[in-house]
Every structure is written in structure tokens, then in C-alpha cells.
Design a protein around this motif. Sequence first.
Motif, PDB file in Angstrom:
ATOM      1  N   ASP A 174       0.831  -1.205   0.000  1.00 31.31           N
ATOM      2  CA  ASP A 174       0.000   0.000   0.000  1.00 31.31           C
ATOM      3  C   ASP A 174       0.864   1.253   0.000  1.00 31.31           C
ATOM      4  OD1 ASP A 174      -2.425  -1.415   0.055  1.00 31.31           O
ATOM      5  OD2 ASP A 174      -2.361  -1.574   2.247  1.00 31.31           O
ATOM      6  N   PHE A 175       1.891   1.270   0.835  1.00 34.72           N
ATOM      7  CA  PHE A 175       2.802   2.420   0.873  1.00 34.72           C
ATOM      8  C   PHE A 175       3.424   2.640  -0.504  1.00 34.72           C
ATOM      9  CE2 PHE A 175       2.641   2.098   5.482  1.00 34.72           C
ATOM     10  CZ  PHE A 175       2.913   3.397   5.909  1.00 34.72           C
ATOM     11  N   ALA A 176       3.958   1.581  -1.082  1.00 36.26           N
ATOM     12  CA  ALA A 176       4.637   1.698  -2.379  1.00 36.26           C
ATOM     13  C   ALA A 176       3.660   2.114  -3.478  1.00 36.26           C
ATOM     14  CB  ALA A 176       5.307   0.373  -2.736  1.00 36.26           C
ATOM     15  N   SER A 177       2.464   1.532  -3.478  1.00 37.57           N
ATOM     16  CA  SER A 177       1.475   1.859  -4.511  1.00 37.57           C
ATOM     17  C   SER A 177       1.054   3.315  -4.448  1.00 37.57           C
ATOM     18  CB  SER A 177       0.244   0.958  -4.362  1.00 37.57           C
ATOM     19  OG  SER A 177       0.580  -0.394  -4.561  1.00 37.57           O
ATOM     20  N   GLU A 178       0.866   3.835  -3.242  1.00 39.00           N
ATOM     21  CA  GLU A 178       0.484   5.234  -3.089  1.00 39.00           C
ATOM     22  C   GLU A 178       1.609   6.178  -3.516  1.00 39.00           C
ATOM     23  OE1 GLU A 178      -2.867   6.828  -1.507  1.00 39.00           O
ATOM     24  OE2 GLU A 178      -2.779   5.379  -3.138  1.00 39.00           O
ATOM     25  N   LEU A 179       2.840   5.812  -3.229  1.00 42.90           N
ATOM     26  CA  LEU A 179       3.971   6.618  -3.697  1.00 42.90           C
ATOM     27  C   LEU A 179       3.970   6.719  -5.218  1.00 42.90           C
ATOM     28  CD1 LEU A 179       7.131   5.671  -1.590  1.00 42.90           C
ATOM     29  CD2 LEU A 179       5.882   7.821  -1.586  1.00 42.90           C
ATOM     30  N   GLU A 180       3.790   5.593  -5.869  1.00 40.65           N
ATOM     31  CA  GLU A 180       3.812   5.597  -7.337  1.00 40.65           C
ATOM     32  C   GLU A 180       2.598   6.330  -7.903  1.00 40.65           C
ATOM     33  OE1 GLU A 180       6.609   1.996  -8.700  1.00 40.65           O
ATOM     34  OE2 GLU A 180       4.487   1.433  -8.476  1.00 40.65           O
ATOM     35  N   ARG A 181       1.456   6.201  -7.249  1.00 43.13           N
ATOM     36  CA  ARG A 181       0.277   6.933  -7.713  1.00 43.13           C
ATOM     37  C   ARG A 181       0.513   8.438  -7.653  1.00 43.13           C
ATOM     38  NH1 ARG A 181      -4.142   9.526  -5.450  1.00 43.13           N
ATOM     39  NH2 ARG A 181      -3.489   9.028  -3.318  1.00 43.13           N
ATOM     40  N   LEU A 182       1.056   8.912  -6.537  1.00 44.33           N
ATOM     41  CA  LEU A 182       1.287  10.343  -6.368  1.00 44.33           C
ATOM     42  C   LEU A 182       2.366  10.858  -7.316  1.00 44.33           C
ATOM     43  CD1 LEU A 182       1.066  10.465  -2.480  1.00 44.33           C
ATOM     44  CD2 LEU A 182      -0.624  11.329  -4.100  1.00 44.33           C
ATOM     45  N   ALA A 183       3.292   9.979  -7.691  1.00 50.99           N
ATOM     46  CA  ALA A 183       4.350  10.367  -8.629  1.00 50.99           C
ATOM     47  C   ALA A 183       3.872  10.330 -10.078  1.00 50.99           C
ATOM     48  CB  ALA A 183       5.563   9.460  -8.462  1.00 50.99           C
TER      49      ALA A 183
END
Length: 337
Positions: free
Chosen positions: A238-247
Motif C-alpha cells: 500500500d505504501f509503495a502503490s500510493e507513492l507511485e500513484r502520487l508520482a
Amino acid sequence: MAQRERQRDLKIAVIGGGTGSFMLLQALKKYTSDIAALVNMVDDGGSTGVLRDELGVLPPGDVRQCLVALSEAPEMRDLFTYRFDEGSLGGHSFGNLFLTALQKMTGSFGQGVELAGEVLNITGTVEPITLENITLLTEFADGKVLRGENLISQTPVGIKKGQKFWLEPAVQANPRALAAINQADIVVIAPGSLYGSLGPALMVPGVGRALKNTRALIVYVCNLVTKPGQTSGYSVVDFASELERLAGGPFLDAVLVNTQPITKRLVKSYSGQQELPVALPANLKDIHYKVVGAPLLGKAKSVSLQKGDSLAHQRSLIRHDGDLVVKAVLNIYNSLG
């Protein structure tokens, strides 16, 4: 991931701000001198928030921490971390005031940071992710919009995965920060506040594209615990997915997670504050990056607020060990590069 040429003195860029970047940068100095600390610029709480509001300057707090972490001048490090405990300056650190004065004197925050780096005799460089004044905003499901990183971080209304975040006004990334990403052998996303620090740095236009296009190995060092109202129930994925979404899209090569058990005493202490160890899902088949586990914990200790630190936040007890994190990142580079 493109094949990378081995170098004796690796070029490493660290993206984040606050204690996560501080931990990494302090340790990195032992392994390379070619370090670029790329710093989030939406902080508007504590001493930094007061200076932004009263003097109209860019946020100095996270930049100061990164400068101190890279400094090779012990007495100057102590000076920059000195915090006034009384009077009208109560709660302000000398370093924040010094950076503010440099920006006012030179008319350029970037030039002020560069001069401060010379005074502190830093290893590497510190680059604000943007040199323009920006504010973080988010919109909740009921249409309510909150403005400002500090207000967002303190809202009792929980943030949901996929929630809309944006920056105002439209700004450009610092060209030197983009160049550091493009030229790096390794880019490390430091542990830190997902929506208050890391996400806002990656949301600056041009940063996500630079991360996608760089030939560097990109490693995210995942947080150790969740944050109530921000990342409650989030897993490593979840942490990694949200980082990539925001990027704006996928960019990670690896996610580094702690496998060292946290003591029951500390888990109990944190659970009382609704902060729990970040879980690793059993099914990792549908992810495009490699998840790498390693023992990463530093020695836990209680850290109370410094006298006069009325503008700062409570420090956490569970910490990464910088040397262990850096060694793990270098192991990933050697195995995947």
C-alpha cells in the motif's frame, strides 16, 4: 531496469525530508561523497510554519536537518540544531533562522542553502525539490478540502487510499534536483510521512518523469509503523502503490522492508497510539518491483521534547539503523544492478 556501470564512488540521491532522510544521510557519508539530498518543500508546521507565515520564506526545517546530517563540522552542527527556549524566539532553531536570513539576504533560497552548506562543510549537496512557494491540499470524500501539510497531518478525518492530493500553485521542479535524479546510480526514497513529506516531493511536476526515465536503481525504504488517520492498516505494498500513484506512475525497482522483530513492549506502546508495524502481504505476485527484507532496526530509546521545543512534534521511539539501511541498499544495488 537498465544495466548500470559499477563505480567506486556511487552517486546517490535521497528524496524525503525530516528524520528519515537525516538517518540515511548521516550513514551515507561513510560510503560515498557524491550525495544529493532532495528535500520536500511543503512543511508548514512548527518553527518552519511560523517563519513561512511571518516572513514569507520557503520552509527551512527539513533542509536544515539534511544540511546538519551531511555536515563535517561538529560545532556548527550543534549550532544549527540549537533551539531557543524562551522569549519571542522560543521554539525556533538557530539553523532555521540562519537559512531564513540567508534567503532574505541573497533573495534566493537555493543560493542560501548553498552558502549554508559551505558554512557547515557538508559532504554532497542539499537541493530543495522546488524553489517556489507551494502548499499541499487534499479533498475528502464529502468534498471537504484541507489546505496545508500541518493541518492535513492533524485532521481526525482519516485519509483513504487513492485520495486526491495536489499542490498549489503550479510550480517547476528545481533543475538541480532533476539533474541529481538523472545522474544518480541509486535513488533512495527515505522513510517518512507518506502524504506529508514523500508524496509532495514526488508530486512536483517533472519529478515523477525523472524517476521513470533515470537509469538509477530506485529503492524505497518503507516505514516501520503506520500513522493513525494517515496510513492506518497500510501494508508495504500500500505504501509503495500510493507513492507511485502520487508520482504519476510506476518507478520503483525495489522496496526495502524491516524483518527484525520489534519488541512486544514497543509494539504495545505504539498500539496504544494506534501505530502498528507495517505488514508485508502474503501475496506479492502482482507487483513489478522486488521486495527485499533485512534487519534494519536501530536501538530503541525514549526521546522527549527538548525544553522550549514548543513548535516541534513528538519524536518517535522506533528507528531505522542508518548503517544497516545503507548496507542493505548497496546489497540490492550489487544484486540487481
